[in-house]
Design a protein around this motif. Structure first.
Motif, PDB file in Angstrom:
ATOM      1  N   ILE A  29       0.903  -1.210  -0.219  1.00  0.00           N
ATOM      2  CA  ILE A  29      -0.136   0.166   0.057  1.00  0.00           C
ATOM      3  C   ILE A  29       1.055   1.155  -0.125  1.00  0.00           C
ATOM      4  N   ILE A  30       1.970   1.262   0.714  1.00  0.00           N
ATOM      5  CA  ILE A  30       2.809   2.367   0.906  1.00  0.00           C
ATOM      6  C   ILE A  30       3.672   2.732  -0.592  1.00  0.00           C
ATOM      7  N   LEU A  31       4.002   1.737  -1.121  1.00  0.00           N
ATOM      8  CA  LEU A  31       4.791   1.727  -2.336  1.00  0.00           C
ATOM      9  C   LEU A  31       3.832   2.092  -3.579  1.00  0.00           C
ATOM     10  N   GLY A  32       2.636   1.615  -3.314  1.00  0.00           N
ATOM     11  CA  GLY A  32       1.842   1.746  -4.425  1.00  0.00           C
ATOM     12  C   GLY A  32       0.707   2.873  -4.727  1.00  0.00           C
ATOM     13  N   HIS A  33       0.583   3.301  -3.522  1.00  0.00           N
ATOM     14  CA  HIS A  33      -0.356   4.756  -3.168  1.00  0.00           C
ATOM     15  C   HIS A  33       0.048   5.739  -2.228  1.00  0.00           C
ATOM     16  N   THR A  34      -0.354   6.707  -2.061  1.00  0.00           N
ATOM     17  CA  THR A  34       0.159   7.591  -1.194  1.00  0.00           C
ATOM     18  C   THR A  34      -0.172   6.933   0.312  1.00  0.00           C
ATOM     19  N   PRO A  35       0.936   7.003   0.898  1.00  0.00           N
ATOM     20  CA  PRO A  35       0.876   6.376   2.482  1.00  0.00           C
ATOM     21  C   PRO A  35      -0.050   7.086   3.394  1.00  0.00           C
ATOM     22  N   LYS A  36      -0.775   6.354   4.116  1.00  0.00           N
ATOM     23  CA  LYS A  36      -1.346   6.905   5.276  1.00  0.00           C
ATOM     24  C   LYS A  36      -0.637   6.939   6.412  1.00  0.00           C
ATOM     25  N   PRO A  37      -0.746   7.806   7.484  1.00  0.00           N
ATOM     26  CA  PRO A  37       0.068   7.617   8.593  1.00  0.00           C
ATOM     27  C   PRO A  37      -0.312   6.187   9.358  1.00  0.00           C
ATOM     28  N   MET A  38      -1.636   5.756   9.248  1.00  0.00           N
ATOM     29  CA  MET A  38      -2.083   4.675   9.859  1.00  0.00           C
ATOM     30  C   MET A  38      -1.228   3.332   9.313  1.00  0.00           C
ATOM     31  N   ASP A  39      -0.888   3.305   7.889  1.00  0.00           N
ATOM     32  CA  ASP A  39      -0.357   2.396   7.215  1.00  0.00           C
ATOM     33  C   ASP A  39       1.073   2.345   7.513  1.00  0.00           C
ATOM     34  N   MET A  40       1.691   3.481   7.794  1.00  0.00           N
ATOM     35  CA  MET A  40       2.895   3.487   8.172  1.00  0.00           C
ATOM     36  C   MET A  40       3.458   3.025   9.484  1.00  0.00           C
ATOM     37  N   ILE A  41       2.507   3.454  10.591  1.00  0.00           N
ATOM     38  CA  ILE A  41       2.663   3.089  11.877  1.00  0.00           C
ATOM     39  C   ILE A  41       2.435   1.339  11.777  1.00  0.00           C
ATOM     40  N   SER A  42       1.622   0.980  11.191  1.00  0.00           N
ATOM     41  CA  SER A  42       1.157  -0.774  11.141  1.00  0.00           C
ATOM     42  C   SER A  42       2.298  -1.469  10.453  1.00  0.00           C
ATOM     43  N   CYS A  43       2.813  -0.939   9.507  1.00  0.00           N
ATOM     44  CA  CYS A  43       4.066  -1.592   8.850  1.00  0.00           C
ATOM     45  C   CYS A  43       5.175  -1.627   9.586  1.00  0.00           C
ATOM     46  N   GLN A  44       5.415  -0.508  10.566  1.00  0.00           N
ATOM     47  CA  GLN A  44       6.587  -0.537  11.526  1.00  0.00           C
ATOM     48  C   GLN A  44       6.331  -1.380  12.380  1.00  0.00           C
ATOM     49  N   LEU A  45       5.214  -1.358  13.129  1.00  0.00           N
ATOM     50  CA  LEU A  45       4.805  -2.426  14.148  1.00  0.00           C
ATOM     51  C   LEU A  45       4.902  -3.942  13.880  1.00  0.00           C
TER      52      LEU A  45
END
Length: 302
Positions: A29-45
């Protein structure tokens, strides 16, 4: 004891697979679209929890290090350091997730509303600070962890088959423990405060909806579903954290780790990183719809 190890291995395997699924999903999702803060947090977690689970799996790591011919001392220092960094990152990122959701659902008239449109900008800075702080703060484990020796068992505390923690100056130990406890209490306090705030907002929203619509027409909005998920995760984290804290503090004060107690502690510590991805997957409509779509396509093919 062997049955407990089997449970731990199953728990670790389940947690790693579920977190890997979420990691790939949010990365896509982050690479294919404009990342949302929630996606960035969930990815790191998800990434943090994968590493956290693997550094607690003694059997898997032992096999890997043996195959690479790496010395026990380096293995122990590396494992302890990475594990403590990831543990600190887990509580920090979970706290950030709770704060982010509280800001997201806050009413336009509230004080937090003005931060809604600056979340992405602040998020990058928060990530850099959190990672830098935990990498530096946990560096003491590089010096006070190492391979278990038979020289003087009173000066070391055996925590695995090959690794142990060496005794340190009482003042240094008290200072590290005080800073760690202060950090954790502060973060847990922030999580509990934001959770209470979110519960109040949800309660008010539900009460307003009852005046406008009948209960039969009420449907959970994506924001409400996400908030309920985060509240559940925070509750899991706080409960598991204090159980782990009690066991760890008792071991440090008594300077002794019983193998059974250590296994129980690992099980408790693994509950949160294992439960988190399962709760997120089951509550994310995007993932559910994607899985349903894949299932229907598979039925059409076969």
């Amino acid at each position: 004891m062997s049955s407990l190890k089997n449970v731990l291995n199953f728990q670790t395997g389940l947690g790693v697979l579920a977190n890997m699924f979420l990691l790939f999903y949010h990365t896509f999702i982050i690479l294919g679209h404009t990342p949302k803060p929630m996606d960035m947090i969930s990815c790191q977690l998800s990434f943090i929890h994968i590493v956290l689970l693997l550094t607690r799996a003694d059997i898997w790591l032992t096999d890997i290090f043996v195959s690479l011919n790496i010395e026990n001392d380096f293995k122990c220092k590396t494992t302890f350091y990475i594990n403590r960094v990831m543990r600190g990152l887990s509580i920090c990122i979970t706290c950030l997730l709770s704060v982010f959701q509280a800001v997201t659902i806050s009413p336009s008239s509230s004080f937090l509303a003005k931060f809604k449109y600056k979340l992405k900008k602040y998020m990058i800075r928060a990530f850099l600070f959190i990672w830098s702080f935990n990498l530096l703060f946990s560096s003491n484990h590089i010096f006070y962890a190492g391979a278990f020796t038979n020289v003087s068992e009173t000066s070391q505390m055996k925590v695995t088959k090959f690794c142990s923690l060496f005794s340190m100056n009482y003042i240094i130990r008290a200072l590290i423990l005080t800073v760690t406890i202060s950090r954790d209490i502060f973060l847990v306090g922030v999580m509990l405060t934001t959770s209470a705030y979110m519960v109040i907002i949800l309660f008010r929203h539900q009460r307003q909806c009852k005046h406008l619509h009948s209960l039969s027409h009420l449907r959970a909005s994506p924001e409400k579903r996400a908030t309920q998920t985060i509240l559940l995760l925070v509750i899991f984290f706080v409960v598991m954290y204090w159980v782990d804290f009690f066991i760890s503090s008792s071991a440090v004060l008594l300077w002794m780790y019983d193998p059974v107690i250590l296994s129980v502690q690992k099980f408790v510590m693994n509950v949160y990183p294992t439960i988190t991805p399962l709760v997120q997957i089951s509550s994310d409509n995007r993932i559910i719809n994607m899985l349903k779509s894949l299932r229907s396509k598979c039925h059409q093919i076969f």
